[in-house]
Design a protein around this motif. Sequence first.
Motif, PDB file in Angstrom:
ATOM      1  N   VAL A   8       0.863  -1.179   0.000  1.00 31.85           N
ATOM      2  CA  VAL A   8       0.000   0.000   0.000  1.00 31.85           C
ATOM      3  C   VAL A   8       0.904   1.234   0.000  1.00 31.85           C
ATOM      4  N   VAL A   9       0.545   2.251  -0.775  1.00 25.50           N
ATOM      5  CA  VAL A   9       1.278   3.520  -0.776  1.00 25.50           C
ATOM      6  C   VAL A   9       0.464   4.513   0.042  1.00 25.50           C
ATOM      7  N   ILE A  10       1.118   5.141   1.033  1.00 25.89           N
ATOM      8  CA  ILE A  10       0.424   6.106   1.888  1.00 25.89           C
ATOM      9  C   ILE A  10       1.196   7.413   1.929  1.00 25.89           C
ATOM     10  N   LYS A  11       0.502   8.477   2.292  1.00 26.44           N
ATOM     11  CA  LYS A  11       1.106   9.795   2.458  1.00 26.44           C
ATOM     12  C   LYS A  11       0.725  10.292   3.844  1.00 26.44           C
ATOM     13  N   ARG A  12       1.729  10.642   4.648  1.00 30.90           N
ATOM     14  CA  ARG A  12       1.463  11.130   6.007  1.00 30.90           C
ATOM     15  C   ARG A  12       0.607  12.384   5.964  1.00 30.90           C
ATOM     16  N   VAL A  13      -0.259  12.533   6.979  1.00 35.91           N
ATOM     17  CA  VAL A  13      -0.995  13.780   7.139  1.00 35.91           C
ATOM     18  C   VAL A  13      -0.063  14.781   7.793  1.00 35.91           C
ATOM     19  N   GLU A  14      -0.349  16.048   7.651  1.00 37.15           N
ATOM     20  CA  GLU A  14       0.505  17.084   8.222  1.00 37.15           C
ATOM     21  C   GLU A  14       0.514  17.000   9.736  1.00 37.15           C
ATOM     22  N   ALA A  15       1.681  17.213  10.337  1.00 39.59           N
ATOM     23  CA  ALA A  15       1.818  17.192  11.798  1.00 39.59           C
ATOM     24  C   ALA A  15       1.167  18.427  12.402  1.00 39.59           C
ATOM     25  N   GLU A  16       0.658  18.277  13.602  1.00 37.34           N
ATOM     26  CA  GLU A  16       0.038  19.381  14.322  1.00 37.34           C
ATOM     27  C   GLU A  16       1.095  20.438  14.644  1.00 37.34           C
ATOM     28  N   GLU A  17       0.742  21.704  14.477  1.00 34.02           N
ATOM     29  CA  GLU A  17       1.644  22.801  14.803  1.00 34.02           C
ATOM     30  C   GLU A  17       1.574  23.167  16.275  1.00 34.02           C
ATOM     31  N   THR A  18       0.427  22.860  16.912  1.00 36.39           N
ATOM     32  CA  THR A  18       0.255  23.189  18.326  1.00 36.39           C
ATOM     33  C   THR A  18      -0.261  21.964  19.070  1.00 36.39           C
ATOM     34  N   THR A  19      -0.014  21.944  20.372  1.00 40.70           N
ATOM     35  CA  THR A  19      -0.541  20.860  21.192  1.00 40.70           C
ATOM     36  C   THR A  19      -1.991  21.169  21.535  1.00 40.70           C
ATOM     37  N   LYS A  20      -2.690  20.226  22.157  1.00 37.10           N
ATOM     38  CA  LYS A  20      -4.083  20.450  22.532  1.00 37.10           C
ATOM     39  C   LYS A  20      -4.227  21.597  23.519  1.00 37.10           C
ATOM     40  N   SER A  21      -3.190  21.847  24.319  1.00 34.88           N
ATOM     41  CA  SER A  21      -3.250  22.943  25.291  1.00 34.88           C
ATOM     42  C   SER A  21      -2.844  24.281  24.686  1.00 34.88           C
ATOM     43  N   GLY A  22      -2.478  24.304  23.382  1.00 35.78           N
ATOM     44  CA  GLY A  22      -2.193  25.563  22.696  1.00 35.78           C
ATOM     45  C   GLY A  22      -0.723  25.922  22.594  1.00 35.78           C
ATOM     46  N   ILE A  23       0.184  25.042  22.993  1.00 36.49           N
ATOM     47  CA  ILE A  23       1.617  25.323  22.916  1.00 36.49           C
ATOM     48  C   ILE A  23       2.081  25.104  21.481  1.00 36.49           C
ATOM     49  N   VAL A  24       2.754  26.106  20.900  1.00 35.20           N
ATOM     50  CA  VAL A  24       3.254  26.009  19.530  1.00 35.20           C
ATOM     51  C   VAL A  24       4.553  25.210  19.542  1.00 35.20           C
TER      52      VAL A  24
END
Length: 95
Positions: free
Chosen positions: A10-26
């Motif tokens: 199967v060929v897959i492409k990663r989704v973009e990583a989160e820029e911030t945490t759930k608590s709002g830390i960049v």
Amino acid sequence: MNIRPLGDRVVIKRVEAEETTKSGIVLPGASKEKPQEAEVIAVGPGGVVDGKEIKMEVKVGDRVLFSKYSGNEIKFEGEELIILRQNDILAVIEK
């Protein structure tokens, strides 16, 4: 994109990583962990692989979770992709 995996691959492409945490830390670029969530780009035909009948259970467009150290990372037409076996996919994300 024209890429056709063989067998149970199967060929897959990663989704973009989160820029911030759930608590709002960049997060700076170096601190981000590569996500284990991806979108299926292409699916092999399945068939008989290593003497076992393999039925492909994922399809193009599915979002999946995969093992952290599985597959082979490649660059194809400027995009970073991963080619792995279907059994390295842990789950299909249903929304």
